[in-house]
Design a protein around this motif. Structure first.
Motif, mmCIF file in Angstrom:
data_model
loop_
_atom_site.group_PDB
_atom_site.id
_atom_site.type_symbol
_atom_site.label_atom_id
_atom_site.label_comp_id
_atom_site.label_asym_id
_atom_site.label_seq_id
_atom_site.Cartn_x
_atom_site.Cartn_y
_atom_site.Cartn_z
ATOM 1 N N GLU A 1 -7.117 -7.840 -0.117
ATOM 2 C CA GLU A 1 -7.883 -6.933 0.743
ATOM 3 C C GLU A 1 -6.983 -5.967 1.513
ATOM 4 O OE1 GLU A 1 -8.148 -10.612 1.721
ATOM 5 O OE2 GLU A 1 -9.111 -10.593 -0.248
ATOM 6 N N ASP A 2 -5.730 -6.370 1.766
ATOM 7 C CA ASP A 2 -4.810 -5.549 2.547
ATOM 8 C C ASP A 2 -4.001 -4.594 1.667
ATOM 9 O OD1 ASP A 2 -3.597 -4.728 4.974
ATOM 10 O OD2 ASP A 2 -1.844 -5.971 4.529
ATOM 11 N N ALA A 3 -4.026 -4.798 0.355
ATOM 12 C CA ALA A 3 -3.225 -3.959 -0.542
ATOM 13 C C ALA A 3 -3.898 -2.602 -0.744
ATOM 14 C CB ALA A 3 -3.046 -4.648 -1.883
ATOM 15 N N THR A 4 -3.107 -1.549 -0.604
ATOM 16 C CA THR A 4 -3.592 -0.199 -0.895
ATOM 17 C C THR A 4 -2.607 0.468 -1.845
ATOM 18 O OG1 THR A 4 -2.431 0.794 0.976
ATOM 19 C CG2 THR A 4 -4.699 0.064 1.363
ATOM 20 N N ILE A 5 -3.031 1.585 -2.367
ATOM 21 C CA ILE A 5 -2.186 2.349 -3.283
ATOM 22 C C ILE A 5 -1.621 3.542 -2.531
ATOM 23 C CG2 ILE A 5 -2.105 3.612 -5.469
ATOM 24 C CD1 ILE A 5 -2.717 0.545 -5.675
#
Length: 190
Positions: free
Chosen positions: A112-116
């Motif tokens: 949920e905390d991972a972004t690109i």
């Protein structure tokens, strides 16, 4: 029977695909493929397969005559190409490539905390491509804003590249890879 999969090898015994057991049997009965007996490495054509009876009702296919062994590996009779798979560049595949690891800090992230992050920001014309996108945390991505890694004095842990994934990476997560496949495709998913 449709929830089972057959590994498909080309005529040189290189893995190219997988299909449902039903589709594999259809190919065998139409003389487009042969079954590989994984214990003896002998090939069995559709006619020979129809004569095989099995007592194993867990791996067999019930027919009016009894159980026939379900093919796990089939070999295409006429197809010889090798298929190289280049996955599309999207969030799911970038996360799969970088393994939920922030490419700036090295911290492991929750999904949920991972972004690109775009190395060259989209606001500056940076494309969504394999060599311009990396996984980072939501907080770090907000702090970075519309700047490049050089402008914030940060280096990447590894340079992003376009991956070439093997067939094992396309097998559904719910599918357990049979032991007979391991010689041909291995077992490690990315």
């Amino acid at each position: 029977m449709n929830h089972r999969l057959c590994l498909v090898l080309n005529k040189h015994w290189k893995p190219i695909s997988f299909c449902s057991t039903y589709h594999g049997i259809s190919k065998m009965l139409n003389d487009r493929a042969v079954m590989l007996d994984s214990s003896t490495y002998q090939t069995i054509n559709g006619e020979e397969w129809m004569k095989m009876l099995s007592n194993d009702d867990t791996r067999g296919i019930l027919t009016p005559r009894g159980y026939l062994p379900a093919p796990e590996i089939i070999i295409a009779q006429f197809y010889e190409k090798i298929i190289y798979r280049y996955p599309s560049c999207n969030r799911k595949n970038i996360i799969k490539r970088d393994g939920l690891k922030c490419q700036y800090t090295g911290d492991y992230l929750e999904k949920e905390d991972a972004t690109i992050d775009h190395l060259i920001p989209r606001s500056r014309g940076g494309p969504t491509s394999w060599d311009n996108c990396v996984v980072t945390s939501f907080d770090f991505n907000n702090k970075k804003g519309a700047r490049t890694p050089e402008e914030i004095n940060k280096r990447l842990i590894k340079n992003p590249t376009r991956p070439i994934w093997g067939l094992v990476d396309y097998v559904p997560d719910s599918f357990t890879i049979p032991g007979s496949w391991k010689y041909f495709i291995g077992t490690k998913k990315r």
